[in-house]
Design an enzyme around this catalytic site. Sequence first.
Site, PDB file in Angstrom:
ATOM      1  N   GLU A 122       8.498  -6.510   0.726  1.00 34.52           N
ATOM      2  CA  GLU A 122       9.227  -7.127  -0.381  1.00 34.52           C
ATOM      3  C   GLU A 122       9.997  -8.359   0.086  1.00 34.52           C
ATOM      4  O   GLU A 122      10.200  -9.304  -0.682  1.00 34.52           O
ATOM      5  CB  GLU A 122      10.203  -6.114  -1.005  1.00 34.52           C
ATOM      6  CG  GLU A 122       9.524  -4.927  -1.665  1.00 34.52           C
ATOM      7  CD  GLU A 122       9.212  -3.772  -0.702  1.00 34.52           C
ATOM      8  OE1 GLU A 122       9.132  -4.011   0.517  1.00 34.52           O
ATOM      9  OE2 GLU A 122       9.072  -2.652  -1.193  1.00 34.52           O
ATOM     10  N   VAL A 169       6.498  -7.200   8.219  1.00 33.82           N
ATOM     11  CA  VAL A 169       6.408  -7.894   9.511  1.00 33.82           C
ATOM     12  C   VAL A 169       7.460  -7.272  10.420  1.00 33.82           C
ATOM     13  O   VAL A 169       8.663  -7.487  10.229  1.00 33.82           O
ATOM     14  CB  VAL A 169       6.641  -9.412   9.354  1.00 33.82           C
ATOM     15  CG1 VAL A 169       6.541 -10.105  10.714  1.00 33.82           C
ATOM     16  CG2 VAL A 169       5.639 -10.021   8.367  1.00 33.82           C
ATOM     17  N   GLU A 170       6.996  -6.465  11.378  1.00 37.92           N
ATOM     18  CA  GLU A 170       7.929  -5.745  12.246  1.00 37.92           C
ATOM     19  C   GLU A 170       8.341  -6.596  13.447  1.00 37.92           C
ATOM     20  O   GLU A 170       7.845  -7.722  13.640  1.00 37.92           O
ATOM     21  CB  GLU A 170       7.297  -4.406  12.663  1.00 37.92           C
ATOM     22  CG  GLU A 170       7.014  -3.541  11.444  1.00 37.92           C
ATOM     23  CD  GLU A 170       6.512  -2.146  11.771  1.00 37.92           C
ATOM     24  OE1 GLU A 170       6.074  -1.901  12.921  1.00 37.92           O
ATOM     25  OE2 GLU A 170       6.556  -1.308  10.858  1.00 37.92           O
ATOM     26  N   CYS A 184      11.797   0.633  -0.812  1.00 38.10           N
ATOM     27  CA  CYS A 184      12.988   1.276  -0.243  1.00 38.10           C
ATOM     28  C   CYS A 184      14.228   0.792  -0.994  1.00 38.10           C
ATOM     29  O   CYS A 184      14.169  -0.171  -1.776  1.00 38.10           O
ATOM     30  CB  CYS A 184      13.100   0.984   1.248  1.00 38.10           C
ATOM     31  SG  CYS A 184      13.595  -0.702   1.657  1.00 38.10           S
TER      32      CYS A 184
END
Length: 136
Positions: free
Chosen positions: A61, A49-50, A92
């Site tokens: 995650e 969700v940017e 990441c």
Amino acid sequence: MPGSHEVDWVSLELAAQEAMRHAYAPYSRFPVGAAAFTEDGRLVTGCNVENASYGLTLCAECTLVGALQMSGGGRLTAFYCVDGEGNVLMPCGRCRQLLYEHRAPGMQLMTVSGIKTMDQVLPDAFGPENLEAEEH
Ligand code: THU
């Protein structure tokens, strides 16, 4: 520790791909989906969700861990993450730390080089144990 033969990796992959379709990624145009099983057999999922303030982006995650807590907590036994094409994606570095916190003993991850344990993808990790070592 559960053997890899006991993990339903196909269901996990499909759940991660379904989660990916919920991603909000208008800036990177790089949707991500994640899925995991818990020790008590639940399936939890997440998507990225940017945010217009780019650095505030939540990785898939992050929302998966939120879903874990909101659905009863517990620990993760197996994890799968996919990109917008449905291919396996490595978590990441920051998210490896997130997953480490909530891992069950022997937690497994599907990776670009096969099934690995949490300890293999984040060796010698800092974790909750370190904070228990000393009185502060
Ligand atoms: N992303 C994740 O959701 N999880 C990862 O482990 C790697 C990166 C997202 C964050 C951002 O929305 C997009 O992928 C591009 O970096």
